[in-house]
Scaffold this motif. Structure first.
Motif, PDB file in Angstrom:
ATOM      1  N   ASN A  79       0.812  -1.225   0.000  1.00  0.00           N
ATOM      2  CA  ASN A  79       0.000   0.000   0.000  1.00  0.00           C
ATOM      3  C   ASN A  79       0.846   1.276   0.000  1.00  0.00           C
ATOM      4  N   GLU A  99      -3.333  -6.139   1.610  1.00  0.00           N
ATOM      5  CA  GLU A  99      -3.115  -5.245   0.475  1.00  0.00           C
ATOM      6  C   GLU A  99      -4.439  -4.600   0.083  1.00  0.00           C
ATOM      7  N   GLN A 100      -4.418  -3.294  -0.142  1.00  0.00           N
ATOM      8  CA  GLN A 100      -5.616  -2.601  -0.632  1.00  0.00           C
ATOM      9  C   GLN A 100      -5.570  -2.639  -2.152  1.00  0.00           C
ATOM     10  N   ILE A 103      -5.314   0.461  -4.415  1.00  0.00           N
ATOM     11  CA  ILE A 103      -4.030   1.180  -4.421  1.00  0.00           C
ATOM     12  C   ILE A 103      -3.042   0.447  -5.315  1.00  0.00           C
TER      13      ILE A 103
END
Length: 316
Positions: A79, A99-100, A103
Protein backbone atom coordinates in the motif's frame (compact mmCIF):
# COMPACT_ATOMS: atom_id res chain seq x y z
CA UNK A 1 13.78 4.19 20.25
CA UNK A 2 15.58 2.15 17.59
CA UNK A 3 17.85 3.64 14.92
CA UNK A 4 17.27 1.98 11.55
CA UNK A 5 18.57 2.14 7.99
CA UNK A 6 16.11 1.45 5.17
CA UNK A 7 17.39 0.93 1.63
CA UNK A 8 16.33 -0.48 -1.72
CA UNK A 9 18.77 -2.86 -3.38
CA UNK A 10 19.50 -2.79 -7.11
CA UNK A 11 17.11 -5.69 -7.66
CA UNK A 12 14.29 -3.47 -6.34
CA UNK A 13 13.79 -5.12 -2.94
CA UNK A 14 13.52 -2.91 0.18
CA UNK A 15 15.23 -3.93 3.43
CA UNK A 16 15.56 -2.55 6.95
CA UNK A 17 18.63 -3.11 9.16
CA UNK A 18 20.05 -1.67 12.36
CA UNK A 19 21.57 1.71 11.54
CA UNK A 20 24.87 1.19 13.36
CA UNK A 21 27.70 -0.76 11.76
CA UNK A 22 28.89 -3.49 14.18
CA UNK A 23 32.50 -2.66 13.29
CA UNK A 24 32.94 0.79 14.87
CA UNK A 25 29.39 2.10 15.10
CA UNK A 26 29.10 4.35 12.03
CA UNK A 27 25.54 5.10 10.93
CA UNK A 28 24.77 3.22 7.71
CA UNK A 29 21.89 5.61 6.97
CA UNK A 30 24.19 8.68 6.98
CA UNK A 31 26.40 8.43 3.92
CA UNK A 32 25.96 4.70 3.34
CA UNK A 33 25.62 3.51 -0.29
CA UNK A 34 23.69 0.73 -1.96
CA UNK A 35 26.12 -1.65 -3.66
CA UNK A 36 24.26 -4.41 -5.51
CA UNK A 37 22.17 -6.15 -2.85
CA UNK A 38 24.17 -4.70 0.05
CA UNK A 39 24.46 -1.46 1.99
CA UNK A 40 28.00 -0.13 2.33
CA UNK A 41 29.24 1.52 5.52
CA UNK A 42 30.52 5.08 4.90
CA UNK A 43 33.37 4.66 7.43
CA UNK A 44 35.41 1.66 6.24
CA UNK A 45 33.41 0.25 3.30
CA UNK A 46 32.10 -2.91 4.97
CA UNK A 47 29.15 -4.24 2.97
CA UNK A 48 26.09 -5.90 4.55
CA UNK A 49 23.52 -7.97 2.65
CA UNK A 50 19.94 -6.71 3.01
CA UNK A 51 18.41 -10.19 3.04
CA UNK A 52 20.13 -11.54 6.15
CA UNK A 53 22.48 -8.74 7.32
CA UNK A 54 25.62 -10.81 6.68
CA UNK A 55 28.81 -8.91 5.89
CA UNK A 56 29.95 -9.93 2.39
CA UNK A 57 32.97 -7.68 1.91
CA UNK A 58 35.65 -5.89 3.95
CA UNK A 59 37.90 -4.00 1.49
CA UNK A 60 41.12 -4.36 3.49
CA UNK A 61 40.61 -7.82 5.06
CA UNK A 62 41.66 -11.21 3.69
CA UNK A 63 38.62 -12.95 5.12
CA UNK A 64 35.18 -11.87 6.32
CA UNK A 65 34.39 -13.43 9.72
CA UNK A 66 31.24 -15.58 9.71
CA UNK A 67 29.87 -13.72 12.74
CA UNK A 68 30.16 -10.30 11.05
CA UNK A 69 26.57 -9.21 10.46
CA UNK A 70 24.08 -6.44 11.19
CA UNK A 71 20.60 -7.10 12.61
CA UNK A 72 17.82 -7.22 10.02
CA UNK A 73 14.17 -6.32 10.70
CA UNK A 74 11.18 -8.19 9.21
CA UNK A 75 9.54 -5.78 6.79
CA UNK A 76 7.02 -5.66 3.99
CA UNK A 77 6.22 -3.16 1.28
CA UNK A 78 2.48 -2.79 0.82
CA UNK A 79 0.00 0.00 0.00
CA UNK A 80 2.80 2.42 -0.83
CA UNK A 81 4.44 2.01 2.59
CA UNK A 82 7.46 0.18 3.96
CA UNK A 83 6.38 -1.37 7.26
CA UNK A 84 8.54 -3.13 9.85
CA UNK A 85 7.51 -5.72 12.42
CA UNK A 86 8.57 -4.98 15.99
CA UNK A 87 8.14 -7.46 18.84
CA UNK A 88 9.86 -6.98 22.18
CA UNK A 89 10.38 -10.76 22.51
CA UNK A 90 11.87 -11.08 19.02
CA UNK A 91 8.94 -13.21 17.82
CA UNK A 92 8.53 -13.47 14.03
CA UNK A 93 5.48 -11.87 12.32
CA UNK A 94 2.26 -13.67 13.21
CA UNK A 95 0.06 -11.85 10.68
CA UNK A 96 0.44 -9.99 7.39
CA UNK A 97 -0.66 -6.50 6.39
CA UNK A 98 -3.54 -6.74 3.91
CA UNK A 99 -3.11 -5.25 0.48
CA UNK A 100 -5.62 -2.60 -0.63
CA UNK A 101 -6.37 -3.74 -4.17
CA UNK A 102 -7.42 -0.29 -5.44
CA UNK A 103 -4.03 1.18 -4.42
CA UNK A 104 -2.04 -1.69 -5.94
CA UNK A 105 -4.03 -1.50 -9.19
CA UNK A 106 -3.67 2.31 -9.18
CA UNK A 107 -7.45 2.80 -9.28
CA UNK A 108 -7.03 5.02 -6.21
CA UNK A 109 -4.14 7.51 -6.33
CA UNK A 110 -2.22 9.37 -3.62
CA UNK A 111 -3.73 12.81 -2.93
CA UNK A 112 -1.82 14.05 0.12
CA UNK A 113 -0.91 13.38 3.73
CA UNK A 114 -0.78 14.94 7.18
CA UNK A 115 1.67 14.29 10.00
CA UNK A 116 1.30 14.93 13.73
CA UNK A 117 3.30 14.26 16.89
CA UNK A 118 1.21 13.33 19.92
CA UNK A 119 2.33 13.29 23.55
CA UNK A 120 0.41 10.24 24.72
CA UNK A 121 0.61 6.46 25.09
CA UNK A 122 0.02 4.60 21.81
CA UNK A 123 -3.04 2.84 23.28
CA UNK A 124 -4.89 6.14 23.79
CA UNK A 125 -5.19 6.80 20.06
CA UNK A 126 -7.04 3.68 18.84
CA UNK A 127 -9.16 3.65 22.01
CA UNK A 128 -11.05 6.58 20.50
CA UNK A 129 -12.77 4.12 18.15
CA UNK A 130 -14.59 2.49 21.06
CA UNK A 131 -15.54 5.79 22.69
CA UNK A 132 -18.79 6.58 20.90
CA UNK A 133 -19.84 9.22 23.45
CA UNK A 134 -16.99 11.58 22.59
CA UNK A 135 -18.07 11.76 18.94
CA UNK A 136 -21.16 13.85 19.62
CA UNK A 137 -19.52 16.10 22.19
CA UNK A 138 -16.06 16.68 20.67
CA UNK A 139 -16.74 16.12 16.97
CA UNK A 140 -20.35 17.29 16.76
CA UNK A 141 -19.55 21.01 16.36
CA UNK A 142 -19.02 22.08 12.74
CA UNK A 143 -15.51 21.80 11.30
CA UNK A 144 -15.91 25.51 10.45
CA UNK A 145 -15.43 26.23 14.16
CA UNK A 146 -11.85 24.93 13.95
CA UNK A 147 -9.65 23.02 16.39
CA UNK A 148 -9.35 25.36 19.39
CA UNK A 149 -11.64 23.70 21.94
CA UNK A 150 -12.39 27.04 23.61
CA UNK A 151 -14.29 28.14 20.51
CA UNK A 152 -15.66 24.98 18.84
CA UNK A 153 -19.00 25.49 20.58
CA UNK A 154 -19.20 29.12 19.48
CA UNK A 155 -22.74 30.36 18.76
CA UNK A 156 -21.42 31.69 15.42
CA UNK A 157 -21.24 28.17 13.93
CA UNK A 158 -24.07 26.67 15.96
CA UNK A 159 -26.30 26.44 12.88
CA UNK A 160 -24.37 23.37 11.66
CA UNK A 161 -23.84 20.06 13.46
CA UNK A 162 -22.11 16.79 12.63
CA UNK A 163 -24.12 13.70 13.55
CA UNK A 164 -22.25 10.44 14.13
CA UNK A 165 -23.41 6.85 14.57
CA UNK A 166 -20.66 4.42 15.53
CA UNK A 167 -20.35 0.70 16.13
CA UNK A 168 -17.04 -0.91 17.19
CA UNK A 169 -16.24 -4.60 17.52
CA UNK A 170 -13.20 -6.91 17.43
CA UNK A 171 -12.84 -9.47 14.67
CA UNK A 172 -12.83 -13.22 15.40
CA UNK A 173 -10.03 -15.69 14.63
CA UNK A 174 -7.93 -15.82 12.52
CA UNK A 175 -8.06 -12.00 12.53
CA UNK A 176 -8.19 -11.39 16.28
CA UNK A 177 -5.46 -8.74 15.78
CA UNK A 178 -8.04 -6.67 13.84
CA UNK A 179 -11.08 -4.66 14.83
CA UNK A 180 -13.84 -2.89 12.91
CA UNK A 181 -15.46 0.50 13.39
CA UNK A 182 -18.47 1.43 11.26
CA UNK A 183 -19.12 5.18 11.21
CA UNK A 184 -22.10 6.86 9.61
CA UNK A 185 -21.78 10.62 9.27
CA UNK A 186 -24.51 13.09 8.47
CA UNK A 187 -24.89 16.82 9.02
CA UNK A 188 -27.67 19.20 9.94
CA UNK A 189 -27.91 22.84 8.87
CA UNK A 190 -30.36 24.93 10.91
CA UNK A 191 -31.71 21.64 12.25
CA UNK A 192 -32.44 20.16 8.82
CA UNK A 193 -30.63 17.13 7.39
CA UNK A 194 -28.07 18.15 4.73
CA UNK A 195 -27.71 14.98 2.65
CA UNK A 196 -24.75 16.27 0.60
CA UNK A 197 -22.49 15.53 3.57
CA UNK A 198 -23.75 11.98 4.22
CA UNK A 199 -20.69 9.74 4.45
CA UNK A 200 -20.01 6.16 5.48
CA UNK A 201 -16.59 5.34 6.94
CA UNK A 202 -15.42 1.79 7.55
CA UNK A 203 -12.34 1.84 9.80
CA UNK A 204 -10.39 -1.39 10.12
CA UNK A 205 -7.62 -1.47 12.73
CA UNK A 206 -4.87 -3.95 11.84
CA UNK A 207 -2.55 -4.54 14.79
CA UNK A 208 -1.72 -1.80 17.29
CA UNK A 209 -0.73 0.99 14.90
CA UNK A 210 -2.31 0.72 11.44
CA UNK A 211 -5.84 1.75 10.38
CA UNK A 212 -7.63 1.53 7.02
CA UNK A 213 -10.36 4.22 6.82
CA UNK A 214 -12.48 3.60 3.71
CA UNK A 215 -14.80 6.44 2.65
CA UNK A 216 -17.97 5.95 0.64
CA UNK A 217 -20.01 8.90 -0.62
CA UNK A 218 -23.16 8.66 -2.76
CA UNK A 219 -21.74 10.66 -5.68
CA UNK A 220 -18.30 11.88 -4.59
CA UNK A 221 -16.89 8.39 -4.90
CA UNK A 222 -14.63 6.18 -2.80
CA UNK A 223 -11.21 6.42 -1.23
CA UNK A 224 -9.10 5.49 1.76
CA UNK A 225 -7.07 7.16 4.49
CA UNK A 226 -4.22 5.02 5.81
CA UNK A 227 -3.35 5.94 9.40
CA UNK A 228 -0.05 4.82 10.92
CA UNK A 229 0.88 5.35 14.57
CA UNK A 230 4.60 4.92 15.26
CA UNK A 231 6.05 5.20 18.79
CA UNK A 232 9.13 7.46 18.63
CA UNK A 233 10.02 7.39 22.33
CA UNK A 234 8.10 6.91 25.60
CA UNK A 235 4.82 8.85 25.34
CA UNK A 236 5.56 10.32 21.89
CA UNK A 237 3.69 9.04 18.82
CA UNK A 238 4.16 9.97 15.17
CA UNK A 239 0.80 9.77 13.37
CA UNK A 240 0.60 9.97 9.57
CA UNK A 241 -2.58 10.04 7.47
CA UNK A 242 -2.23 9.29 3.73
CA UNK A 243 -5.24 9.63 1.46
CA UNK A 244 -5.77 7.69 -1.76
CA UNK A 245 -8.84 8.46 -3.88
CA UNK A 246 -10.48 7.57 -7.18
CA UNK A 247 -8.29 9.04 -9.88
CA UNK A 248 -11.31 10.16 -11.92
CA UNK A 249 -12.37 12.51 -9.10
CA UNK A 250 -11.00 16.08 -8.89
CA UNK A 251 -8.15 16.30 -6.36
CA UNK A 252 -10.02 18.98 -4.42
CA UNK A 253 -12.51 16.35 -3.12
CA UNK A 254 -9.99 14.10 -1.31
CA UNK A 255 -8.04 17.17 -0.17
CA UNK A 256 -11.23 18.54 1.42
CA UNK A 257 -11.89 15.16 3.11
CA UNK A 258 -8.31 15.06 4.43
CA UNK A 259 -8.60 18.64 5.69
CA UNK A 260 -11.91 17.90 7.45
CA UNK A 261 -10.43 14.75 9.00
CA UNK A 262 -7.37 16.74 10.10
CA UNK A 263 -9.51 19.37 11.88
CA UNK A 264 -11.40 16.67 13.78
CA UNK A 265 -8.18 14.79 14.57
CA UNK A 266 -6.51 17.91 15.97
CA UNK A 267 -9.40 18.29 18.42
CA UNK A 268 -8.49 14.81 19.71
CA UNK A 269 -4.82 15.80 19.91
CA UNK A 270 -5.61 18.62 22.33
CA UNK A 271 -7.23 16.02 24.61
CA UNK A 272 -4.45 13.43 24.21
CA UNK A 273 -1.62 15.91 24.75
CA UNK A 274 -3.05 16.98 28.09
CA UNK A 275 -4.91 13.97 29.49
CA UNK A 276 -3.92 11.38 32.05
CA UNK A 277 -4.21 7.65 31.42
CA UNK A 278 -6.48 6.06 34.02
CA UNK A 279 -6.01 2.27 34.35
CA UNK A 280 -9.31 2.07 36.28
CA UNK A 281 -11.51 4.77 34.75
CA UNK A 282 -14.90 5.73 36.19
CA UNK A 283 -17.25 4.41 33.50
CA UNK A 284 -21.00 4.17 33.05
CA UNK A 285 -22.73 1.29 31.25
CA UNK A 286 -22.83 3.28 27.98
CA UNK A 287 -18.99 3.23 28.04
CA UNK A 288 -18.78 -0.57 28.05
CA UNK A 289 -17.01 -0.76 24.67
CA UNK A 290 -14.01 1.10 26.14
CA UNK A 291 -13.28 -1.80 28.51
CA UNK A 292 -13.96 -4.22 25.65
CA UNK A 293 -11.41 -2.35 23.53
CA UNK A 294 -8.82 -2.44 26.32
CA UNK A 295 -9.19 -6.21 26.61
CA UNK A 296 -8.77 -6.51 22.83
CA UNK A 297 -5.71 -4.22 22.77
CA UNK A 298 -4.04 -6.13 25.64
CA UNK A 299 -3.02 -8.86 23.15
CA UNK A 300 -0.27 -6.56 21.86
CA UNK A 301 1.60 -6.65 25.19
CA UNK A 302 3.74 -9.41 26.66
CA UNK A 303 5.64 -9.97 29.91
CA UNK A 304 8.71 -8.28 28.43
CA UNK A 305 6.81 -5.22 27.18
CA UNK A 306 8.49 -2.07 28.42
CA UNK A 307 6.69 -0.56 31.39
CA UNK A 308 6.49 3.20 31.79
CA UNK A 309 7.23 4.05 35.41
CA UNK A 310 6.49 7.39 37.01
CA UNK A 311 9.38 9.13 38.79
CA UNK A 312 8.53 9.50 42.46
CA UNK A 313 10.27 12.05 44.62
CA UNK A 314 12.84 14.63 43.57
CA UNK A 315 15.94 12.40 43.51
CA UNK A 316 17.07 12.58 39.88
Amino acid sequence: GEQLAAFRTQDGQAYVVDAYCPHLGANLAMGGRVMGNCIECPFHGWQFRGKDGKCTSIPYAEKVPDFAKVRTWPSCEVNGMLLIWYHCDGVNPSWAVPEQREITMKEWVFRGQTEHFIKAHIQEIPENAADAAHLTFLHGPAILSGTDLRYTKSKLWDFMKHVWKAEWQPEPEPNKHCSQLLLKHSATVFGKHFSLLDLTVSARQVGPGLVFLIFEHAFLGHGIILQTVTPMEPLLQNVVHKIYYQKNMPAIIPKFILKAECIQFERDITIWNNKQYLPKPLLVKEDSTIQKHRRWYAQFYSEKSMKFTVQEGLDW
